[in-house]
Design an enzyme around this catalytic site. Structure first.
Site, PDB file in Angstrom:
ATOM      1  NE  ARG A   1      -2.850  -7.161  -4.336  1.00 15.44           N
ATOM      2  CZ  ARG A   1      -3.630  -7.397  -3.308  1.00 15.44           C
ATOM      3  NH1 ARG A   1      -3.102  -7.718  -2.147  1.00 15.44           N
ATOM      4  NH2 ARG A   1      -4.929  -7.349  -3.425  1.00 15.44           N
TER       5      ARG A   1
ATOM      6  CG  HIS B   1      -1.924  -1.031   1.331  1.00 15.74           C
ATOM      7  ND1 HIS B   1      -2.104  -1.792   2.459  1.00 15.74           N
ATOM      8  CD2 HIS B   1      -2.852  -1.461   0.445  1.00 15.74           C
ATOM      9  CE1 HIS B   1      -3.102  -2.643   2.269  1.00 15.74           C
ATOM     10  NE2 HIS B   1      -3.574  -2.472   1.055  1.00 15.74           N
TER      11      HIS B   1
ATOM     12  CB  SER C   1      -4.210  -6.502   4.635  1.00 12.90           C
ATOM     13  OG  SER C   1      -3.817  -5.239   4.167  1.00 12.90           O
TER      14      SER C   1
ATOM     15  CE  LYS D   1     -11.227  -7.002   1.349  1.00 19.50           C
ATOM     16  NZ  LYS D   1     -10.036  -6.241   0.944  1.00 19.50           N
TER      17      LYS D   1
HETATM   18  P1  ADP Z   1      -9.962  -3.357  -0.385  1.00 19.14           P
HETATM   19  O1  ADP Z   1     -10.335  -2.015  -0.882  1.00 19.14           O
HETATM   20  O2  ADP Z   1     -10.260  -4.454  -1.376  1.00 19.14           O
HETATM   21  O3  ADP Z   1     -10.348  -3.661   1.025  1.00 19.14           O
HETATM   22  P2  ADP Z   1      -7.205  -3.162   0.501  1.00 19.14           P
HETATM   23  O4  ADP Z   1      -7.448  -2.241   1.613  1.00 19.14           O
HETATM   24  O5  ADP Z   1      -6.612  -4.511   0.849  1.00 19.14           O
HETATM   25  O6  ADP Z   1      -8.393  -3.395  -0.463  1.00 19.14           O
HETATM   26  O7  ADP Z   1      -6.259  -2.446  -0.541  1.00 19.14           O
HETATM   27  C1  ADP Z   1      -6.590  -1.211  -1.123  1.00 19.14           C
HETATM   28  C2  ADP Z   1      -6.004  -1.139  -2.510  1.00 19.14           C
HETATM   29  O8  ADP Z   1      -4.612  -1.427  -2.479  1.00 19.14           O
HETATM   30  C3  ADP Z   1      -6.594  -2.113  -3.514  1.00 19.14           C
HETATM   31  O9  ADP Z   1      -6.607  -1.480  -4.785  1.00 19.14           O
HETATM   32  C4  ADP Z   1      -5.622  -3.253  -3.517  1.00 19.14           C
HETATM   33  O10 ADP Z   1      -5.644  -3.957  -4.757  1.00 19.14           O
HETATM   34  C5  ADP Z   1      -4.343  -2.510  -3.356  1.00 19.14           C
HETATM   35  N1  ADP Z   1      -3.294  -3.328  -2.767  1.00 19.14           N
HETATM   36  C6  ADP Z   1      -3.363  -4.181  -1.730  1.00 19.14           C
HETATM   37  N2  ADP Z   1      -2.178  -4.760  -1.474  1.00 19.14           N
HETATM   38  C7  ADP Z   1      -1.321  -4.260  -2.406  1.00 19.14           C
HETATM   39  C8  ADP Z   1       0.043  -4.496  -2.710  1.00 19.14           C
HETATM   40  N3  ADP Z   1       0.771  -5.377  -2.047  1.00 19.14           N
HETATM   41  N4  ADP Z   1       0.571  -3.804  -3.728  1.00 19.14           N
HETATM   42  C9  ADP Z   1      -0.175  -2.944  -4.435  1.00 19.14           C
HETATM   43  N5  ADP Z   1      -1.464  -2.691  -4.233  1.00 19.14           N
HETATM   44  C10 ADP Z   1      -2.036  -3.349  -3.232  1.00 19.14           C
END
Ligand code: ADP
Length: 162
Positions: free
Chosen positions: A91, A18, A129, A42
């Site tokens: 990703r 992130h 995460s 989630k």
């Molecule tokens: P969500 O909105 O699905 O709950 P997250 O909070 O896990 O997603 O992540 C927010 C954004 O960051 C999403 O676009 C997700 O694809 C992206 N993301 C999560 N992990 C990574 C990573 N390791 N590298 C790049 N982008 C990521």
């Protein structure tokens, strides 16, 4: 005119993937808001306030970025902020289908808002995460996946000593 981009997600908790995406966005836009969703399907490990505090501490070095929380529909929040850009991280191909569907749905709801996808450094392309939490829960080493204070928070949450 200063251009504001919103990077939304659940960030439960913020990982180095992130952070990598946020850093890339901060070099492209005048201001970036990491927006943490209250509503998430989630069942988060951390409360929204905890997720905000952990993220705030982690992004302190990025001068044009800040953390906020939001409760409403994402496109409503983005428009209330006067922003026209949503940042999402991609990703791997596995992210694509869901992200594509969401971006087109958001475009349908708010045609003037664009979603921009950024790819993290390749070594973060397997990082999530969810997996970080699973490893932390079993006492594994997550020090290369999250900031030190987030590692500590996860270890505490899962009952491991500091
Ligand atoms: P969500 O909105 O699905 O709950 P997250 O909070 O896990 O997603 O992540 C927010 C954004 O960051 C999403 O676009 C997700 O694809 C992206 N993301 C999560 N992990 C990574 C990573 N390791 N590298 C790049 N982008 C990521």
């Amino acid at each position: 005119m200063s251009v504001l981009a919103i990077y939304p997600g659940s960030f439960d908790p913020l990982t180095n993937g992130h952070l990598d995406v946020l850093q890339r966005a901060s070099r492209l836009f005048d201001e970036v808001v990491l927006a943490i969703a209250h509503e998430t399907e989630k069942n988060p490990l951390f409360t929204v306030q905890e997720r905000v505090d952990l993220a705030r501490e982690a992004i302190r070095g990025i001068k044009n970025a800040r953390v906020e929380e939001f409760k409403q529909l994402l496109v409503d929040y983005v428009q209330e902020k006067g922003a026209r850009v949503i940042i999402r991280g991609l990703r791997a191909v596995s992210d694509f289908e869901w992200e594509f569907q969401m971006a087109l749905m958001n475009r349908n709801l708010a045609p003037s808002v664009e979603t921009i996808f950024l790819m993290p450094r390749d070594s973060y392309s397997y990082l999530s995460s969810r997996m970080t939490k699973q490893i932390a829960q079993l006492g594994g080493d997550i020090s290369s996946f999250v900031a030190p204070h987030i590692e500590k928070a996860l270890r505490r949450r899962y009952g491991f000593a500091d």
